[in-house]
Design a protein around this motif. Structure first.
Motif, PDB file in Angstrom:
ATOM      1  N   HIS A  11     -29.345  -7.496 -31.276  1.00  0.00           N
ATOM      2  CA  HIS A  11     -28.730  -6.328 -30.662  1.00  0.00           C
ATOM      3  C   HIS A  11     -27.750  -6.767 -29.569  1.00  0.00           C
ATOM      4  O   HIS A  11     -27.997  -7.736 -28.863  1.00  0.00           O
ATOM      5  N   GLY A  12     -26.653  -6.064 -29.441  1.00  0.00           N
ATOM      6  CA  GLY A  12     -25.681  -6.363 -28.398  1.00  0.00           C
ATOM      7  C   GLY A  12     -25.095  -7.752 -28.521  1.00  0.00           C
ATOM      8  O   GLY A  12     -24.884  -8.424 -27.508  1.00  0.00           O
ATOM      9  N   LEU A  13     -24.802  -8.187 -29.754  1.00  0.00           N
ATOM     10  CA  LEU A  13     -24.335  -9.561 -29.961  1.00  0.00           C
ATOM     11  C   LEU A  13     -23.006  -9.813 -29.250  1.00  0.00           C
ATOM     12  O   LEU A  13     -22.815 -10.842 -28.591  1.00  0.00           O
ATOM     13  N   ALA A  14     -22.078  -8.878 -29.381  1.00  0.00           N
ATOM     14  CA  ALA A  14     -20.766  -9.064 -28.755  1.00  0.00           C
ATOM     15  C   ALA A  14     -20.901  -9.147 -27.229  1.00  0.00           C
ATOM     16  O   ALA A  14     -20.252  -9.978 -26.576  1.00  0.00           O
ATOM     17  N   SER A  15     -21.766  -8.317 -26.646  1.00  0.00           N
ATOM     18  CA  SER A  15     -21.950  -8.333 -25.189  1.00  0.00           C
ATOM     19  C   SER A  15     -22.552  -9.649 -24.739  1.00  0.00           C
ATOM     20  O   SER A  15     -22.161 -10.200 -23.692  1.00  0.00           O
ATOM     21  N   GLN A  16     -23.498 -10.194 -25.503  1.00  0.00           N
ATOM     22  CA  GLN A  16     -24.103 -11.470 -25.140  1.00  0.00           C
ATOM     23  C   GLN A  16     -23.075 -12.592 -25.124  1.00  0.00           C
ATOM     24  O   GLN A  16     -23.011 -13.391 -24.185  1.00  0.00           O
ATOM     25  N   ILE A  17     -22.264 -12.649 -26.184  1.00  0.00           N
ATOM     26  CA  ILE A  17     -21.259 -13.709 -26.282  1.00  0.00           C
ATOM     27  C   ILE A  17     -20.197 -13.543 -25.200  1.00  0.00           C
ATOM     28  O   ILE A  17     -19.778 -14.507 -24.550  1.00  0.00           O
ATOM     29  N   TYR A  18     -19.777 -12.294 -24.949  1.00  0.00           N
ATOM     30  CA  TYR A  18     -18.751 -12.018 -23.929  1.00  0.00           C
ATOM     31  C   TYR A  18     -19.223 -12.489 -22.561  1.00  0.00           C
ATOM     32  O   TYR A  18     -18.490 -13.172 -21.841  1.00  0.00           O
ATOM     33  N   ARG A  19     -20.458 -12.104 -22.168  1.00  0.00           N
ATOM     34  CA  ARG A  19     -20.937 -12.461 -20.836  1.00  0.00           C
ATOM     35  C   ARG A  19     -21.025 -13.967 -20.647  1.00  0.00           C
ATOM     36  O   ARG A  19     -20.686 -14.499 -19.572  1.00  0.00           O
ATOM     37  N   GLN A  20     -21.463 -14.683 -21.662  1.00  0.00           N
ATOM     38  CA  GLN A  20     -21.615 -16.135 -21.526  1.00  0.00           C
ATOM     39  C   GLN A  20     -20.265 -16.836 -21.466  1.00  0.00           C
ATOM     40  O   GLN A  20     -20.076 -17.778 -20.680  1.00  0.00           O
ATOM     41  N   LEU A  21     -19.304 -16.415 -22.283  1.00  0.00           N
ATOM     42  CA  LEU A  21     -17.975 -17.021 -22.236  1.00  0.00           C
ATOM     43  C   LEU A  21     -17.283 -16.709 -20.905  1.00  0.00           C
ATOM     44  O   LEU A  21     -16.668 -17.590 -20.285  1.00  0.00           O
ATOM     45  N   ARG A  22     -17.397 -15.458 -20.440  1.00  0.00           N
ATOM     46  CA  ARG A  22     -16.768 -15.078 -19.178  1.00  0.00           C
ATOM     47  C   ARG A  22     -17.362 -15.883 -18.016  1.00  0.00           C
ATOM     48  O   ARG A  22     -16.637 -16.360 -17.141  1.00  0.00           O
TER      49      ARG A  22
END
Length: 502
Positions: A11-22
């Motif tokens: 769940h929330g895959l895009a949000s997880q990846i976004y937060r870690q890259l940012r």
């Protein structure tokens, strides 16, 4: 890529990846100009759809963290150099003004997570008897009014209907005659003091305050850059002969001196007005709970005696309704009115119009006056119940100071034994029995503090007061003294004396 990405769940895959890259970009692990894997490559590594990684890259690019170069790939933006190269020991902000670091708490407050069963905190009102059904109808009326009105900013001085209601109320109850245009609504009395300080005081100006006095007012004037000079009080109020000759502002609580409780005599009021008129000083009259007077004829307010325009009258609904309402009012001299409106506007533009409209209807429809009459009778009974305990069973330990108004009283701790009274020890002993008591020592500024308790009875029923005082009596009689507090035990061979105003 120097960032390890992890996926938890589906769940929330895009949000997880976004937060870690940012986070990797901001803390420098992904350096400016560093090339990232393609969206297809990253999707394969993480086991997600390419649409997910594509959405992440598009968002980071739109926010300026990434830059795409056609035919070459996606890179960390060069503008991230400023963030990535900051030394780890850098300080982002200048330290706060030392004034705020050294400033004590405004008033004695209950500790977080500690809720005594019987709490005698000052300034607390009885919400269990408030007519919430009528208040709900007034709030619903305010919602309908606001729904019909066009959007926009309002008059900084407040809603006309509420200013009219306040003007009428003060004329009847406090003999303060004013046009509704003279009234400025504020976020409680504290904002009124803040606005007055900003308008009247310049750095280094002298403010004269009662000693003991109201700590939040002292703090507000200090924050405005003033030099606050404590002035002693006696049985008639502030000692006018002790006022500093260069005082630009004098803060007083003439109806119910805070915290000791005595009213300022008429002779002293007239002397204070004459002093201010001759020196061009402003008197700030804080009438914080003058509505509740239980003995004698109500004293004329300073504002009602002011014929020279030297008094700014400050009041609040915190003591007549409840503190969370955060509505106060200010009636200044005409010479300060326009400047105060502008200062109010620069602070918060105007107070909440929904609450103001509801309170205006509550007052104009007669609900407020009815509530005040009921609470006056109730608080009088609670005060009498507390005084019975202090005058009799608890008199070996506590001596109540004379007072005829308000929703709190002060009781001095008697100096039994050889040691001086210990305020903190007494409060700790009561706290062990789940009784919340609060000292007055921190309210003294210019002379040695007296050990005493500010006992608010507004939030406790008569039954609760009786139970709490019996428990306190049992504690004082039966428990061993706390370390350093042996002097709190009564001397059975001495007869308690009478309390005296300083």
């Amino acid at each position: 890529m120097n960032v390890h990405l992890t996926i938890e769940g589906r769940h929330g895959l895009a949000s997880q990846i976004y937060r870690q890259l940012r986070a990797g970009i901001l803390d420098g692990r992904l350096a400016p100009g560093e090339r990232l894997p393609s969206t297809r490559e990253l999707a394969t590594q993480l086991g997600v759809s390419r649409k997910t990684t594509l959405d992440v890259f598009e968002r980071l690019t739109a926010e300026g963290y990434l830059r795409s170069r056609t035919g070459e790939g996606t890179f960390v933006a060069a503008t991230m150099t400023r963030r990535g190269n900051l030394p780890t020991h850098a300080t982002a902000l200048q330290p706060a003004d030392p004034l705020w670091e050294s400033m004590p708490d405004a008033l004695p407050m209950r500790q977080e997570g500690v809720s005594p069963q019987y709490d005698f905190m000052g300034g607390v009102t009885e919400k269990r008897l408030f007519p919430f059904d009528q208040w709900r109808r007034c709030v619903s009326h305010a919602v309908r009014v606001q729904a019909r009105a066009p959007a926009g900013y309002r008059d900084p001085a407040g809603e006309p209907e509420l200013r009219l209601a306040v003007s009428r109320y003060l004329a009847l109850s406090r003999a303060v005659v004013s046009n509704w245009h003279d009234v400025i609504m504020t976020q409680g009395a504290q904002q009124a003091l803040n606005v007055l300080g900003r308008v009247v005081l310049r750095p280094g100006d002298v403010v004269a305050m009662e000693d003991p006095g109201y700590p939040p007012a002292r703090m507000s004037f200090k924050a405005a850059g003033a030099r606050v000079v404590p002035v002693p009080v006696d049985a008639d109020g502030i000692v006018v002969s002790a006022l500093p000759a260069d005082a630009r502002l004098i803060y007083v609580t003439p109806s119910h001196q805070f915290p000791l409780g005595m009213p300022m005599s008429l002779e002293r009021r007239l002397a204070l007005l004459d002093w201010a008129q001759r020196r061009g000083a402003l008197i700030v009259e804080d009438d914080y709970d003058g509505e509740f007077r239980f003995e004698g004829r109500p004293m004329d307010s300073l504002k009602s005696l002011d014929h020279d325009g030297v008094v700014a009258y400050v009041g609040t609904f915190s003591k007549t309704i409840f503190p969370e309402l955060r509505i106060g009012y200010l009636i200044p001299p005409a010479s300060l009115a326009q400047a105060l409106r502008r200062a109010k506007q620069t602070g918060d533009w105007h107070s909440c119009t929904l609450t103001q409209t509801a309170l205006a209807k509550f007052m104009l429809d007669g609900y407020f006056a009815k509530h005040l009459r009921r609470m006056h009778k109730e608080y009088a009974a609670r005060r009498a119940a507390l005084r019975r305990w202090l005058d009799h069973e608890l008199s070996p330990w506590l001596a109540p100071l004379p007072t005829s108004a308000g929703i709190h009283l002060v009781a001095e701790i008697r100096p039994n034994g050889m040691k001086p009274p210990d305020e903190a020890a007494f409060i700790a002993r009561a706290g062990a029995a789940s009784i919340g008591l609060y000292g007055i020592g921190g309210m003294f500024a210019g002379r040695p503090p007296r050990a005493g308790l500010l006992m608010g009875y507004g939030g406790l029923s008569i039954e609760e007061i009786d139970t709490a005082m019996q428990r306190l009596l049992d504690t004082l009689q039966g428990q061993p003294a706390l370390p350093g507090a042996a002097h709190l035990l009564p001397n059975r061979h001495t007869r308690p004396g009478r309390a005296a105003i300083p």
